[in-house]
Design an enzyme around this catalytic site. Structure first.
Site, PDB file in Angstrom:
ATOM      1  N   HIS A 148      19.829 -17.483 -32.492  1.00 45.25           N
ATOM      2  CA  HIS A 148      20.966 -18.375 -32.350  1.00 45.25           C
ATOM      3  C   HIS A 148      21.009 -19.406 -33.477  1.00 45.25           C
ATOM      4  O   HIS A 148      19.998 -19.674 -34.133  1.00 45.25           O
ATOM      5  CB  HIS A 148      20.922 -19.073 -30.991  1.00 45.25           C
ATOM      6  CG  HIS A 148      21.154 -18.137 -29.839  1.00 45.25           C
ATOM      7  ND1 HIS A 148      21.281 -18.550 -28.537  1.00 45.25           N
ATOM      8  CD2 HIS A 148      21.273 -16.772 -29.810  1.00 45.25           C
ATOM      9  CE1 HIS A 148      21.487 -17.508 -27.749  1.00 45.25           C
ATOM     10  NE2 HIS A 148      21.471 -16.413 -28.501  1.00 45.25           N
TER      11      HIS A 148
ATOM     12  N   GLU B  30      21.305 -22.709 -33.365  1.00 47.99           N
ATOM     13  CA  GLU B  30      20.439 -23.859 -33.123  1.00 47.99           C
ATOM     14  C   GLU B  30      18.974 -23.496 -33.390  1.00 47.99           C
ATOM     15  O   GLU B  30      18.224 -24.264 -34.002  1.00 47.99           O
ATOM     16  CB  GLU B  30      20.598 -24.342 -31.670  1.00 47.99           C
ATOM     17  CG  GLU B  30      22.016 -24.719 -31.287  1.00 47.99           C
ATOM     18  CD  GLU B  30      22.806 -23.577 -30.678  1.00 47.99           C
ATOM     19  OE1 GLU B  30      23.695 -23.865 -29.858  1.00 47.99           O
ATOM     20  OE2 GLU B  30      22.521 -22.399 -31.011  1.00 47.99           O
TER      21      GLU B  30
ATOM     22  N   CYS C  51      22.652 -22.632 -25.482  1.00 49.21           N
ATOM     23  CA  CYS C  51      22.219 -21.878 -24.304  1.00 49.21           C
ATOM     24  C   CYS C  51      20.949 -22.521 -23.755  1.00 49.21           C
ATOM     25  O   CYS C  51      20.378 -23.442 -24.360  1.00 49.21           O
ATOM     26  CB  CYS C  51      21.968 -20.425 -24.681  1.00 49.21           C
ATOM     27  SG  CYS C  51      20.541 -20.205 -25.768  1.00 49.21           S
TER      28      CYS C  51
ATOM     29  N   CYS D 272      17.913 -22.242 -26.238  1.00 43.79           N
ATOM     30  CA  CYS D 272      17.970 -23.193 -27.347  1.00 43.79           C
ATOM     31  C   CYS D 272      17.825 -24.633 -26.860  1.00 43.79           C
ATOM     32  O   CYS D 272      17.295 -25.495 -27.571  1.00 43.79           O
ATOM     33  CB  CYS D 272      19.284 -23.029 -28.112  1.00 43.79           C
ATOM     34  SG  CYS D 272      19.374 -21.518 -29.093  1.00 43.79           S
TER      35      CYS D 272
END
Length: 336
Positions: free
Chosen positions: A265, A267, A293, A296
Protein backbone atom coordinates in the site's frame (compact mmCIF):
# COMPACT_ATOMS: atom_id res chain seq x y z
CA UNK A 1 -2.53 31.30 -13.37
CA UNK A 2 -1.17 34.60 -12.05
CA UNK A 3 -2.39 37.81 -13.71
CA UNK A 4 -3.26 38.37 -17.37
CA UNK A 5 -3.78 41.75 -19.01
CA UNK A 6 -5.45 41.80 -22.41
CA UNK A 7 -5.03 44.76 -24.73
CA UNK A 8 -7.37 46.07 -27.39
CA UNK A 9 -7.53 49.40 -29.18
CA UNK A 10 -7.28 51.23 -32.45
CA UNK A 11 -4.22 51.16 -34.67
CA UNK A 12 -1.26 53.09 -33.19
CA UNK A 13 -3.10 53.70 -29.91
CA UNK A 14 -0.09 52.49 -27.92
CA UNK A 15 -0.81 48.82 -27.23
CA UNK A 16 2.71 47.81 -28.27
CA UNK A 17 4.28 50.46 -26.03
CA UNK A 18 2.24 49.20 -23.08
CA UNK A 19 3.19 45.60 -23.83
CA UNK A 20 6.90 46.51 -23.94
CA UNK A 21 6.60 48.29 -20.59
CA UNK A 22 4.83 45.32 -19.00
CA UNK A 23 7.51 42.98 -20.35
CA UNK A 24 10.04 44.98 -18.31
CA UNK A 25 7.87 44.23 -15.29
CA UNK A 26 8.20 40.46 -15.87
CA UNK A 27 5.03 39.98 -17.92
CA UNK A 28 5.34 37.46 -20.76
CA UNK A 29 4.11 38.71 -24.12
CA UNK A 30 1.56 36.90 -26.27
CA UNK A 31 -0.23 38.25 -29.32
CA UNK A 32 -3.28 36.86 -31.05
CA UNK A 33 -1.74 38.12 -34.26
CA UNK A 34 1.18 35.73 -33.74
CA UNK A 35 -1.25 32.83 -34.13
CA UNK A 36 -2.20 34.23 -37.54
CA UNK A 37 1.46 34.84 -38.43
CA UNK A 38 2.26 31.22 -37.65
CA UNK A 39 -0.60 30.11 -39.90
CA UNK A 40 0.53 32.40 -42.74
CA UNK A 41 4.10 31.11 -42.41
CA UNK A 42 2.89 27.50 -42.58
CA UNK A 43 1.10 28.35 -45.84
CA UNK A 44 4.09 30.23 -47.27
CA UNK A 45 2.17 33.52 -47.43
CA UNK A 46 3.70 36.97 -46.99
CA UNK A 47 3.01 38.55 -43.63
CA UNK A 48 1.25 41.82 -44.49
CA UNK A 49 -1.52 43.69 -42.68
CA UNK A 50 -4.00 42.70 -45.40
CA UNK A 51 -3.00 39.03 -45.21
CA UNK A 52 -3.20 39.08 -41.42
CA UNK A 53 -6.74 40.43 -41.52
CA UNK A 54 -7.81 38.02 -44.26
CA UNK A 55 -6.30 34.95 -42.58
CA UNK A 56 -7.65 35.94 -39.16
CA UNK A 57 -11.15 36.27 -40.60
CA UNK A 58 -10.76 32.90 -42.33
CA UNK A 59 -9.66 31.17 -39.12
CA UNK A 60 -12.54 32.67 -37.11
CA UNK A 61 -15.04 31.67 -39.79
CA UNK A 62 -13.87 28.06 -40.11
CA UNK A 63 -12.58 27.32 -36.59
CA UNK A 64 -14.81 29.53 -34.43
CA UNK A 65 -14.67 33.21 -33.56
CA UNK A 66 -12.66 32.57 -30.38
CA UNK A 67 -10.01 30.36 -32.02
CA UNK A 68 -7.15 32.85 -31.76
CA UNK A 69 -7.71 33.23 -28.01
CA UNK A 70 -8.01 29.47 -27.51
CA UNK A 71 -4.70 28.84 -29.29
CA UNK A 72 -3.05 31.64 -27.30
CA UNK A 73 -4.35 30.29 -23.97
CA UNK A 74 -2.79 26.90 -24.82
CA UNK A 75 0.62 28.60 -24.72
CA UNK A 76 0.17 29.94 -21.17
CA UNK A 77 1.82 28.49 -18.08
CA UNK A 78 0.21 28.80 -14.67
CA UNK A 79 3.10 30.46 -12.87
CA UNK A 80 3.56 33.43 -15.23
CA UNK A 81 2.00 36.85 -15.70
CA UNK A 82 0.98 37.62 -19.29
CA UNK A 83 0.11 40.59 -21.46
CA UNK A 84 -2.01 39.56 -24.45
CA UNK A 85 -2.10 41.90 -27.44
CA UNK A 86 -4.22 42.20 -30.60
CA UNK A 87 -7.68 41.27 -29.30
CA UNK A 88 -9.96 42.43 -32.12
CA UNK A 89 -13.11 40.32 -31.91
CA UNK A 90 -15.68 40.20 -29.05
CA UNK A 91 -15.67 36.41 -28.90
CA UNK A 92 -11.87 36.49 -28.58
CA UNK A 93 -12.33 38.79 -25.61
CA UNK A 94 -15.05 36.60 -24.10
CA UNK A 95 -12.81 33.53 -24.37
CA UNK A 96 -10.03 35.32 -22.49
CA UNK A 97 -12.45 36.66 -19.90
CA UNK A 98 -13.17 33.06 -18.86
CA UNK A 99 -9.68 33.00 -17.33
CA UNK A 100 -9.23 33.80 -13.65
CA UNK A 101 -7.52 37.13 -12.95
CA UNK A 102 -7.93 38.43 -16.50
CA UNK A 103 -8.20 42.20 -16.95
CA UNK A 104 -9.17 43.62 -20.31
CA UNK A 105 -7.85 47.08 -21.18
CA UNK A 106 -8.97 49.36 -24.02
CA UNK A 107 -6.16 51.64 -25.22
CA UNK A 108 -7.15 54.65 -27.30
CA UNK A 109 -6.03 58.05 -28.54
CA UNK A 110 -7.47 60.71 -30.90
CA UNK A 111 -7.27 59.73 -34.58
CA UNK A 112 -5.01 62.69 -35.42
CA UNK A 113 -2.42 61.64 -32.85
CA UNK A 114 -2.55 58.01 -33.94
CA UNK A 115 -2.15 58.99 -37.60
CA UNK A 116 0.95 61.05 -36.76
CA UNK A 117 2.43 58.09 -34.91
CA UNK A 118 1.76 55.82 -37.86
CA UNK A 119 3.15 58.36 -40.32
CA UNK A 120 6.33 58.71 -38.22
CA UNK A 121 7.17 55.04 -38.60
CA UNK A 122 7.37 55.52 -42.36
CA UNK A 123 6.00 52.29 -43.76
CA UNK A 124 5.20 52.47 -47.47
CA UNK A 125 2.08 50.32 -47.09
CA UNK A 126 0.51 52.70 -44.56
CA UNK A 127 -2.16 55.22 -45.70
CA UNK A 128 -0.65 58.60 -46.49
CA UNK A 129 -3.54 60.86 -45.46
CA UNK A 130 -5.67 61.18 -42.35
CA UNK A 131 -8.79 60.62 -44.46
CA UNK A 132 -7.47 57.35 -45.88
CA UNK A 133 -6.36 56.30 -42.40
CA UNK A 134 -9.85 56.91 -40.97
CA UNK A 135 -11.58 55.18 -43.89
CA UNK A 136 -9.58 51.97 -43.34
CA UNK A 137 -10.25 52.18 -39.63
CA UNK A 138 -14.00 52.52 -40.10
CA UNK A 139 -14.02 49.21 -41.95
CA UNK A 140 -12.40 47.49 -38.97
CA UNK A 141 -14.46 49.11 -36.23
CA UNK A 142 -17.75 47.35 -36.95
CA UNK A 143 -18.70 44.31 -38.97
CA UNK A 144 -21.96 42.39 -39.16
CA UNK A 145 -20.13 39.07 -39.62
CA UNK A 146 -19.14 37.54 -36.28
CA UNK A 147 -16.04 35.94 -37.76
CA UNK A 148 -14.47 39.27 -38.73
CA UNK A 149 -12.87 42.06 -36.74
CA UNK A 150 -15.39 44.01 -34.72
CA UNK A 151 -13.48 46.50 -32.67
CA UNK A 152 -16.38 48.55 -31.31
CA UNK A 153 -18.03 45.52 -29.68
CA UNK A 154 -14.63 44.38 -28.43
CA UNK A 155 -13.88 47.78 -26.86
CA UNK A 156 -17.24 47.64 -25.06
CA UNK A 157 -16.10 44.54 -23.16
CA UNK A 158 -13.05 46.27 -21.64
CA UNK A 159 -12.71 46.50 -17.86
CA UNK A 160 -10.50 49.59 -18.05
CA UNK A 161 -9.76 52.38 -20.53
CA UNK A 162 -6.45 54.16 -21.02
CA UNK A 163 -6.24 57.31 -23.12
CA UNK A 164 -2.73 57.57 -24.57
CA UNK A 165 -2.71 61.15 -25.82
CA UNK A 166 0.53 62.41 -24.30
CA UNK A 167 4.12 61.31 -23.74
CA UNK A 168 5.49 57.81 -23.25
CA UNK A 169 6.39 58.76 -19.68
CA UNK A 170 2.77 59.74 -19.02
CA UNK A 171 1.61 56.45 -20.46
CA UNK A 172 3.98 54.56 -18.18
CA UNK A 173 2.52 56.39 -15.19
CA UNK A 174 -0.97 55.34 -16.24
CA UNK A 175 0.16 51.73 -16.46
CA UNK A 176 1.70 51.95 -12.99
CA UNK A 177 -1.60 53.30 -11.66
CA UNK A 178 -3.44 50.48 -13.45
CA UNK A 179 -1.23 47.83 -11.88
CA UNK A 180 -1.65 49.43 -8.46
CA UNK A 181 -5.42 49.33 -8.84
CA UNK A 182 -5.37 45.74 -10.05
CA UNK A 183 -3.36 44.62 -7.05
CA UNK A 184 -6.36 45.28 -4.83
CA UNK A 185 -8.58 43.23 -7.14
CA UNK A 186 -6.08 40.47 -7.87
CA UNK A 187 -6.87 37.43 -5.78
CA UNK A 188 -3.91 35.09 -5.97
CA UNK A 189 -4.80 31.68 -4.52
CA UNK A 190 -1.88 30.34 -2.57
CA UNK A 191 -2.67 26.78 -1.47
CA UNK A 192 -2.79 26.01 2.23
CA UNK A 193 -0.24 23.53 3.56
CA UNK A 194 -2.92 20.83 3.53
CA UNK A 195 -3.85 21.59 -0.09
CA UNK A 196 -0.18 21.72 -1.05
CA UNK A 197 0.76 18.37 0.49
CA UNK A 198 -2.42 16.57 -0.53
CA UNK A 199 -1.86 17.85 -4.07
CA UNK A 200 1.62 16.29 -3.98
CA UNK A 201 0.17 13.00 -2.72
CA UNK A 202 -2.35 12.94 -5.56
CA UNK A 203 0.46 13.56 -8.05
CA UNK A 204 2.55 10.75 -6.51
CA UNK A 205 -0.43 8.40 -6.98
CA UNK A 206 -0.07 8.73 -10.76
CA UNK A 207 3.11 6.62 -10.47
CA UNK A 208 1.15 3.66 -9.07
CA UNK A 209 1.22 0.50 -11.18
CA UNK A 210 -1.83 -1.05 -9.49
CA UNK A 211 -4.59 -2.29 -11.80
CA UNK A 212 -7.43 -1.61 -9.33
CA UNK A 213 -6.84 1.71 -7.59
CA UNK A 214 -4.03 4.27 -7.57
CA UNK A 215 -3.19 5.33 -4.03
CA UNK A 216 -0.29 7.31 -2.61
CA UNK A 217 0.92 8.70 0.68
CA UNK A 218 3.58 11.19 1.67
CA UNK A 219 5.15 11.87 5.06
CA UNK A 220 5.90 15.40 6.18
CA UNK A 221 7.89 16.78 9.12
CA UNK A 222 8.23 20.48 9.93
CA UNK A 223 6.45 21.28 6.66
CA UNK A 224 9.10 19.39 4.72
CA UNK A 225 8.46 16.32 2.57
CA UNK A 226 10.60 13.41 3.78
CA UNK A 227 9.12 10.33 2.09
CA UNK A 228 6.67 9.25 -0.61
CA UNK A 229 5.03 5.96 -1.48
CA UNK A 230 2.47 4.62 -3.91
CA UNK A 231 0.76 1.24 -4.10
CA UNK A 232 2.20 -1.49 -6.28
CA UNK A 233 4.15 -4.73 -6.31
CA UNK A 234 7.45 -4.98 -4.36
CA UNK A 235 10.76 -3.73 -5.67
CA UNK A 236 12.28 -6.00 -8.32
CA UNK A 237 9.07 -7.93 -9.04
CA UNK A 238 6.67 -7.75 -11.98
CA UNK A 239 4.49 -4.67 -11.92
CA UNK A 240 0.82 -5.11 -11.11
CA UNK A 241 -0.21 -3.65 -14.47
CA UNK A 242 2.03 -6.21 -16.18
CA UNK A 243 0.20 -9.10 -14.51
CA UNK A 244 2.26 -9.11 -11.32
CA UNK A 245 -0.62 -9.28 -8.84
CA UNK A 246 -3.18 -12.13 -9.12
CA UNK A 247 -5.83 -10.39 -7.03
CA UNK A 248 -5.74 -7.03 -8.79
CA UNK A 249 -5.60 -8.57 -12.24
CA UNK A 250 -8.67 -10.70 -11.50
CA UNK A 251 -10.45 -7.55 -10.29
CA UNK A 252 -11.56 -9.26 -7.09
CA UNK A 253 -14.46 -7.69 -5.19
CA UNK A 254 -13.55 -5.23 -2.46
CA UNK A 255 -12.49 -6.98 0.75
CA UNK A 256 -12.08 -10.41 -0.87
CA UNK A 257 -9.00 -12.53 -1.77
CA UNK A 258 -6.71 -10.26 0.23
CA UNK A 259 -4.33 -13.21 0.71
CA UNK A 260 -3.68 -13.14 -3.06
CA UNK A 261 -2.73 -9.46 -3.23
CA UNK A 262 0.98 -8.84 -3.86
CA UNK A 263 0.70 -5.01 -3.87
CA UNK A 264 2.13 -2.96 -1.02
CA UNK A 265 0.00 0.00 0.00
CA UNK A 266 1.00 3.64 -0.47
CA UNK A 267 1.22 4.32 3.29
CA UNK A 268 3.26 1.15 3.78
CA UNK A 269 5.69 2.11 1.03
CA UNK A 270 6.11 5.65 2.35
CA UNK A 271 7.09 4.32 5.78
CA UNK A 272 9.29 1.53 4.39
CA UNK A 273 11.09 3.88 1.99
CA UNK A 274 11.94 6.21 4.85
CA UNK A 275 13.33 3.27 6.85
CA UNK A 276 15.24 2.04 3.77
CA UNK A 277 17.05 5.37 3.62
CA UNK A 278 17.49 5.70 7.40
CA UNK A 279 15.04 8.56 7.89
CA UNK A 280 12.92 8.76 11.03
CA UNK A 281 9.21 9.46 10.53
CA UNK A 282 8.52 9.85 14.25
CA UNK A 283 6.40 12.92 14.89
CA UNK A 284 5.51 13.30 11.23
CA UNK A 285 2.22 13.84 9.41
CA UNK A 286 1.07 11.39 6.76
CA UNK A 287 -1.04 12.64 3.85
CA UNK A 288 -2.79 9.89 1.92
CA UNK A 289 -5.21 9.90 -0.97
CA UNK A 290 -7.42 7.26 0.73
CA UNK A 291 -8.07 6.54 4.40
CA UNK A 292 -5.57 3.86 5.57
CA UNK A 293 -6.61 0.23 5.90
CA UNK A 294 -6.32 -1.53 9.24
CA UNK A 295 -2.92 -3.04 8.32
CA UNK A 296 -1.44 0.35 7.42
CA UNK A 297 -3.09 1.91 10.48
CA UNK A 298 -1.09 -0.39 12.75
CA UNK A 299 2.12 0.43 10.86
CA UNK A 300 1.47 4.19 11.05
CA UNK A 301 0.86 4.02 14.81
CA UNK A 302 3.98 1.94 15.47
CA UNK A 303 6.12 4.23 13.27
CA UNK A 304 5.32 7.14 15.59
CA UNK A 305 3.43 9.24 13.07
CA UNK A 306 1.30 11.77 14.94
CA UNK A 307 -1.29 12.82 12.37
CA UNK A 308 -3.04 11.34 9.32
CA UNK A 309 -4.79 13.49 6.72
CA UNK A 310 -6.76 11.64 4.06
CA UNK A 311 -8.64 12.67 0.94
CA UNK A 312 -11.22 9.94 0.34
CA UNK A 313 -12.92 7.13 2.24
CA UNK A 314 -12.77 3.42 1.66
CA UNK A 315 -16.08 1.54 2.15
CA UNK A 316 -14.98 0.60 5.69
CA UNK A 317 -13.21 3.25 7.79
CA UNK A 318 -14.61 2.78 11.30
CA UNK A 319 -11.99 0.31 12.62
CA UNK A 320 -8.91 2.30 11.48
CA UNK A 321 -10.37 5.54 12.84
CA UNK A 322 -11.15 3.95 16.20
CA UNK A 323 -7.63 2.50 16.46
CA UNK A 324 -6.04 5.86 15.59
CA UNK A 325 -8.06 7.55 18.31
CA UNK A 326 -7.09 4.92 20.88
CA UNK A 327 -3.42 5.47 20.00
CA UNK A 328 -3.74 9.25 20.17
CA UNK A 329 -3.04 9.74 16.46
CA UNK A 330 -4.98 12.64 14.97
CA UNK A 331 -6.96 11.80 11.86
CA UNK A 332 -8.96 14.11 9.66
CA UNK A 333 -10.44 14.19 6.19
CA UNK A 334 -9.45 16.90 3.73
CA UNK A 335 -11.19 16.72 0.36
CA UNK A 336 -9.62 18.36 -2.67
Amino acid sequence: MSIIIGLTGENCAGKGTIAEYLKKKSFYYLSLSDVIREELASKGKEITRANLIEEGNYMREHLGSGILSKKTIEKMEKDRNYVVDSVRNPEEAQELKKLNNFFFVYVTAPAEIRFERMHARGRESDPQTLEAFQKIEEMELKNAEKSKQNLLETFALADRKIVNDSSVEALHEKIDLLLASLSAEFKSHRPSWDEYFMGIAKQVSTRSNCMKRKVAAIIVKDKRLISTGYNGTPRGTKNCNEGGCPRCNSFAAAGTKLDECYCAHGEENAIVQAAYHGISVKGGTLYTTFVPCLYCTRMIINAGIEEVVYNADYPVTEAPENLFRQAGVKIRKMKI
